[in-house]
Design a protein around this motif. Structure first.
Motif, PDB file in Angstrom:
ATOM      1  N   ALA A   6      90.742  55.410 116.717  1.00 36.24           N
ATOM      2  CA  ALA A   6      89.878  55.591 117.893  1.00 36.24           C
ATOM      3  C   ALA A   6      90.523  56.556 118.883  1.00 36.24           C
ATOM      4  N   SER A  50      80.205  43.273 120.870  1.00 36.77           N
ATOM      5  CA  SER A  50      81.440  43.624 120.171  1.00 36.77           C
ATOM      6  C   SER A  50      82.561  43.892 121.148  1.00 36.77           C
ATOM      7  N   GLY A  61      84.420  46.073 120.647  1.00 35.88           N
ATOM      8  CA  GLY A  61      84.506  47.532 120.560  1.00 35.88           C
ATOM      9  C   GLY A  61      83.938  48.247 121.782  1.00 35.88           C
ATOM     10  N   HIS A  89      90.312  45.335 123.412  1.00 39.26           N
ATOM     11  CA  HIS A  89      90.421  44.696 122.091  1.00 39.26           C
ATOM     12  C   HIS A  89      91.818  44.877 121.514  1.00 39.26           C
ATOM     13  N   ALA A 130      92.568  45.611 115.680  1.00 42.76           N
ATOM     14  CA  ALA A 130      91.576  45.497 114.597  1.00 42.76           C
ATOM     15  C   ALA A 130      92.210  45.759 113.227  1.00 42.76           C
ATOM     16  N   ILE A 137      86.306  51.992 113.160  1.00 38.38           N
ATOM     17  CA  ILE A 137      86.535  51.333 114.456  1.00 38.38           C
ATOM     18  C   ILE A 137      85.604  51.957 115.496  1.00 38.38           C
ATOM     19  N   ASN A 138      85.018  51.110 116.317  1.00 42.75           N
ATOM     20  CA  ASN A 138      84.134  51.608 117.379  1.00 42.75           C
ATOM     21  C   ASN A 138      85.013  52.209 118.496  1.00 42.75           C
ATOM     22  N   THR A 154      84.127  53.222 121.388  1.00 40.49           N
ATOM     23  CA  THR A 154      83.521  53.137 122.718  1.00 40.49           C
ATOM     24  C   THR A 154      84.483  52.556 123.763  1.00 40.49           C
ATOM     25  N   THR A 181      78.505  52.475 114.923  1.00 45.11           N
ATOM     26  CA  THR A 181      79.466  51.936 113.959  1.00 45.11           C
ATOM     27  C   THR A 181      79.020  50.538 113.498  1.00 45.11           C
ATOM     28  N   ASP A 195      80.125  47.488 113.699  1.00 47.36           N
ATOM     29  CA  ASP A 195      80.165  46.357 114.636  1.00 47.36           C
ATOM     30  C   ASP A 195      78.931  46.331 115.523  1.00 47.36           C
ATOM     31  N   GLN A 196      78.233  47.468 115.607  1.00 47.55           N
ATOM     32  CA  GLN A 196      77.014  47.566 116.424  1.00 47.55           C
ATOM     33  C   GLN A 196      75.772  47.614 115.537  1.00 47.55           C
ATOM     34  N   THR A 202      83.578  56.273 112.502  1.00 48.20           N
ATOM     35  CA  THR A 202      84.088  56.651 113.826  1.00 48.20           C
ATOM     36  C   THR A 202      83.887  58.150 114.043  1.00 48.20           C
TER      37      THR A 202
END
Ligand code: ATP
Length: 356
Positions: free
Chosen positions: A17, A264, A266, A284, A287, A296-297, A299, A336, A338-339, A345
């Protein structure tokens, strides 16, 4: 304007990320230069220390630090940024982005910030065997027996100071005043959450100081809840909160729960502010379960970076990136896993770069 940022990429999936986020900021030509202190395992392999003096010097000389989540051996560096630099206010925003995978039926309007006291409480790190307390003869108010007679076990100290509380509560009120300028801002309000009914001395002091500080700010609404009641309200009616100030441990736990409101971790950004230093890191962890998969998000890292840009006085760039992010979520095609999306990514970052 030339500002220097110490960047620590972090461990496991965190660099996946951090690297593209640094590249994005570079592409915007904001006058940022980067230094890369070596900490943790790589530093240990090269120098024998997990936090060598050279790394500390780079952090000291930089205007701020952007920290990717770390595991294990980067603790000394993080401890320095937190307790060494006295970054006493951990700011963790929770703002709904249309298109994110919130589990709530009506997430519109969620836009609050948890200000977590960052240095005290149960995290002062004073723990030990219960029998060590025998000379003090401490009798628990609830158990009504000398604590060391409870059995074989351990204790932890919860330390709340008047000074530590006052500075973080004042920070929360300043933040509430500053937030009135943003789009869609309502009336400023500070909410305090403590367990003062059980912990009358410690959390009781936190609440008392918060009430005293509130009296200096008649223009900002103030309310307080017992923390378990607050937890329920945060899920049921999150849109009614603005700035929430809490002792360390509650803030730690509830800000991750607030990340869950957006679907998330994320999305959970964070910044830690002191009197003369601040550093920024996603809330976070590293991960580890998705490391190496480029999913991996980013954001939380992006929003931590926009908080950093605000701190550096680059607020126009921060708003521009946030607006771009809002468009990426609204569009929804580059999210991503998780969303609920299927993008990597890299694809997410390309979509953001395109709208910028
Ligand atoms: P720590 O103890 O450092 O908080 P952890 O492993 O307990 O670490 P996280 O690293 O935050 O906690 O991970 C918890 C879960 O959330 C994992 O399944 C992880 O993959 C997921 N997760 C965390 N951050 C992100 C992110 N940015 N993008 C996607 N998933 C994430």
């Amino acid at each position: 304007m030339n500002k220097t940022v110490a960047v620590i990429e972090g461990d496991d999936a965190a660099p996946e990320a951090m690297r593209p986020v640094v590249a994005l900021l570079d592409s915007l030509q904001l006058g940022l230069s980067w230094v890369r202190p070596q900490v943790g395992e790589t530093a240990e392999a090269a120098t024998g220390s997990t936090f060598p003096d050279a790394a500390r010097a780079l952090i000291d000389a930089a205007d701020t630090t952007l920290f990717g989540s770390t595991s294990g051996k980067s603790g000394a560096a993080l401890g320095y940024l937190r307790w060494g630099k006295e970054t006493y206010a951990n700011v963790r925003p929770c703002r709904y982005l249309r298109g994110c995978a919130s589990p709530l039926a009506r997430p519109d309007g969620i836009d609050f910030v948890i200000v977590r006291e960052n240095l005290e409480d149960l995290y002062v790190g004073a723990e030990g065997p219960l029998e060590d307390l025998a000379p003090l003869g401490l009798v628990g108010r609830s158990v009504r027996r000398p604590i060391h007679e409870l059995g074989s076990g351990r204790y932890a100290i919860k330390a709340i100071t008047r000074e530590g509380t006052e500075r973080v509560v004042r920070f929360a009120f300043r933040l509430a005043a500053a937030r009135t300028g943003r789009d869609g801002a309502g009336e400023p309000k500070v909410t305090c959450a403590t367990k003062h009914n059980m912990l009358r001395d410690t959390d009781g002091l936190f609440l008392q100081v918060a009430r005293e500080v509130a009296e200096d700010h008649p223009d900002i609404a103030f309310e307080s809840f017992i923390v378990d009641d607050f937890a329920c309200r945060m899920i049921r009616e999150p849109e009614r909160f603005d700035v929430v100030v809490m002792p360390n441990q509650y803030g730690d736990i509830l800000s991750d729960a607030a990340g869950g409101l957006l679907g998330s971790l994320g999305l959970a950004a964070s910044g830690c502010f002191g009197e003369d230093y601040a550093y920024f890191e996603p809330a976070h962890g590293t991960a580890p379960d998705i490391a190496g998969r480029n999913i991996i998000n980013p954001t939380a890292t992006i929003l931590s970076a926009t908080m950093m840009l605000d701190y550096l006085g680059l607020d126009e760039a921060a708003r521009r990136i946030e607006a771009g992010l809002a468009r990426v979520y609204d569009d929804g095609t580059a999210l991503t896993p998780d969303q609920g999306g299927s993008s990597s990514t890299t694809e997410f970052m390309h979509a953001l770069a395109r709208v910028l």
